[in-house]
Design a protein around this motif. Structure first.
Motif, short mmCIF file in Angstrom:
data_model
loop_
_atom_site.label_atom_id
_atom_site.label_comp_id
_atom_site.label_asym_id
_atom_site.label_seq_id
_atom_site.Cartn_x
_atom_site.Cartn_y
_atom_site.Cartn_z
N LEU A 53 33.05 42.60 44.24
CA LEU A 53 33.72 41.39 43.75
C LEU A 53 33.45 40.21 44.69
N LYS A 54 33.59 40.49 45.97
CA LYS A 54 33.38 39.40 46.94
C LYS A 54 31.95 38.87 46.83
N THR A 55 30.98 39.79 46.79
CA THR A 55 29.57 39.39 46.73
C THR A 55 29.27 38.64 45.44
N GLU A 56 29.74 39.18 44.34
CA GLU A 56 29.34 38.63 43.04
C GLU A 56 30.08 37.34 42.67
N THR A 57 31.14 37.04 43.41
CA THR A 57 31.84 35.79 43.11
C THR A 57 31.70 34.77 44.25
N GLN A 58 30.86 35.12 45.22
CA GLN A 58 30.73 34.24 46.39
C GLN A 58 30.30 32.82 46.00
N ALA A 59 29.31 32.74 45.13
CA ALA A 59 28.80 31.42 44.74
C ALA A 59 29.88 30.64 44.00
N ALA A 60 30.62 31.33 43.12
CA ALA A 60 31.70 30.65 42.38
C ALA A 60 32.76 30.16 43.35
N HIS A 61 33.07 31.00 44.36
CA HIS A 61 34.08 30.60 45.34
C HIS A 61 33.63 29.38 46.13
N GLU A 62 32.37 29.41 46.56
CA GLU A 62 31.87 28.29 47.37
C GLU A 62 31.88 26.99 46.56
N GLY A 63 31.51 27.11 45.27
CA GLY A 63 31.51 25.93 44.41
C GLY A 63 32.91 25.36 44.26
N LEU A 64 33.87 26.25 44.08
CA LEU A 64 35.26 25.82 43.90
C LEU A 64 35.82 25.21 45.17
N ASP A 65 35.61 25.91 46.28
CA ASP A 65 36.07 25.43 47.58
C ASP A 65 35.50 24.02 47.82
N GLY A 66 34.19 23.88 47.57
CA GLY A 66 33.54 22.58 47.78
C GLY A 66 34.12 21.50 46.88
N GLU A 85 44.97 36.95 44.11
CA GLU A 85 45.40 37.59 45.35
C GLU A 85 44.49 37.21 46.53
N GLY A 86 43.20 37.13 46.27
CA GLY A 86 42.26 36.74 47.33
C GLY A 86 42.51 35.34 47.82
N SER A 87 43.00 34.48 46.93
CA SER A 87 43.20 33.09 47.35
C SER A 87 44.25 32.97 48.45
N ASN A 88 45.04 34.01 48.66
CA ASN A 88 46.00 34.01 49.77
C ASN A 88 45.30 34.00 51.13
N LEU A 89 44.06 34.47 51.17
CA LEU A 89 43.34 34.47 52.45
C LEU A 89 42.95 33.04 52.82
N GLY A 90 42.37 32.35 51.87
CA GLY A 90 41.99 30.96 52.13
C GLY A 90 43.20 30.09 52.42
N GLU A 142 34.07 48.60 35.81
CA GLU A 142 33.80 47.75 36.99
C GLU A 142 33.14 46.44 36.57
N ALA A 143 32.23 46.54 35.61
CA ALA A 143 31.56 45.32 35.14
C ALA A 143 32.58 44.38 34.51
N ARG A 144 33.57 44.94 33.83
CA ARG A 144 34.59 44.08 33.21
C ARG A 144 35.53 43.47 34.27
N VAL A 145 35.78 44.21 35.35
CA VAL A 145 36.57 43.63 36.45
C VAL A 145 35.83 42.39 36.99
N ILE A 146 34.54 42.57 37.21
CA ILE A 146 33.74 41.46 37.77
C ILE A 146 33.70 40.30 36.78
N ASP A 147 33.49 40.60 35.51
CA ASP A 147 33.48 39.53 34.50
C ASP A 147 34.83 38.80 34.48
N GLY A 148 35.90 39.54 34.65
CA GLY A 148 37.24 38.92 34.68
C GLY A 148 37.37 37.98 35.86
N ALA A 149 36.87 38.41 37.02
CA ALA A 149 36.96 37.56 38.21
C ALA A 149 36.12 36.30 38.02
N VAL A 150 34.95 36.46 37.44
CA VAL A 150 34.08 35.30 37.21
C VAL A 150 34.77 34.33 36.25
#
Ligand code: HEM
Length: 195
Positions: free
Chosen positions: A15-28, A116-121, A171-179
Motif C-alpha cells: 500500500l505504501k509503495t503503490e500510493t506513494q506518488a498519490a501521497h506526494e502529489g497530495l502533500d505537495g 489511518e496513515g494520515s495520522n503519521l503525517g 489485496e488488489a481491491r484494498v490497493i484500488d480502495g486506497a488509490v
C-alpha cells in the motif's frame, strides 16, 4: 493498475509503495496552498478534512472492519474535527455530497488505510499548526496523537491489514480502495484551495 513488482511484500508495504506518488502529489498540493500561513488558510484545510472524514465515517461503524481492527470506533476523528471547527467559530463547509462508499470489505480497508496513515503525517502538521496557536486542546485536536501515541496504533493497524489473510484479488481491491481514497482527498483539496 497494480504494480506486480510489489506482490511479494506484505500488504501494508504494498500500500505504501503503490500510493506513494498519490501521497506526494497530495502533500505537495496541500502544502503549496500554505495551510498554516494563517488561520484563514487553515480553515480551508480543516474544511477539507471535515468533508473527507464525514465521507468515511461509516467505515468506523462497520462491524466487519471492527472485527479486524482493534479499537476501530475510537479511531474515528470526525468529532475532533467538529470540535476544531467549533473552536475556531467555523461553520461546517462540508456541503458537498459525500462519496458512495463501496460495500466491499477489501475496498473499505483501503480507504481506511488512507485515513489511518494520515495520522503519521499529522505529527508534522500539528507542529505547523502550533505556530498559529493551535494544538491538541484547541483547533487542531484532530491532528493530535492518540493517548497511546502514533506508533502503536499504526503498528496495530498494519498488523490487522497484514493479518487479514486477503487473497491476491482482495489485496488488489484494498490497493484500488486506497488509490480511490487518495483521489477523493485530492479532489477535496483542489476544491478547498481553488480560490
Ligand atoms: C498535508 C500534508 C501532508 C504531509 C506533509 C504528510 C506527511 C507524511 C509523512 C511525513 C508521512 C510518513 C510518516 C512516517 O513514516 O513516520 C506520512 C504518512 C502517510 N500519510 Fe501523509 N502527509 C500529508 C497529508 C496527508 C493526507 C491529507 C493524507 C490522507 C488523507 C495522508 C495519508 C498518509 C498515509 C496513508 C501515510 C502512511 C504511509 C505508510 O507508511 O503506509 N497524508 N505523511
Amino acid at each position: 493498475m497494480t504494480d506486480t513488482s510489489t506482490l511479494a511484500l506484505p500488504l501494508s508495504r504494498r500500500l505504501k509503495t503503490e500510493t506513494q506518488a498519490a501521497h506526494e502529489g497530495l502533500d505537495g498540493r496541500i502544502m503549496a496552498s500554505r495551510p498554516f500561513h494563517s488561520r484563514d488558510h487553515y480553515a480551508l484545510f480543516l474544511g477539507m478534512q471535515h468533508q473527507f472524514h464525514r465521507d468515511i465515517q461509516p467505515l468506523y461503524l462497520d462491524p466487519r472492519l471492527a472485527a479486524l481492527v482493534p479499537d476501530l470506533a475510537s479511531r474515528c476523528r470526525l468529532s475532533m474535527i467538529e470540535s476544531d471547527l467549533d473552536d475556531l467559530g467555523l461553520v461546517s463547509s462540508a456541503t458537498k455530497r459525500g462519496v458512495a462508499l463501496s460495500d466491499d470489505l477489501a475496498t473499505r480497508f483501503g480507504w481506511l488505510y488512507v485515513a489511518e496513515g494520515s495520522n503519521l503525517g499529522a505529527a508534522f502538521l500539528i507542529k505547523e499548526a502550533a505556530k498559529l496557536g493551535l494544538g491538541e486542546d484547541f483547533g487542531a485536536r484532530h491532528l493530535a496523537a492518540s493517548p497511546e501515541g502514533r506508533g502503536k496504533p499504526w503498528k496495530t493497524f498494519q498488523a490487522a491489514l497484514d493479518g487479514a489473510d486477503f487473497d491476491r484479488a482482495e489485496e488488489a481491491r484494498v490497493i484500488d480502495g486506497a488509490v480511490a481514497a487518495f483521489k477523493r482527498v485530492q479532489t477535496l483539496a483542489e476544491d478547498a484551495f481553488a480560490a
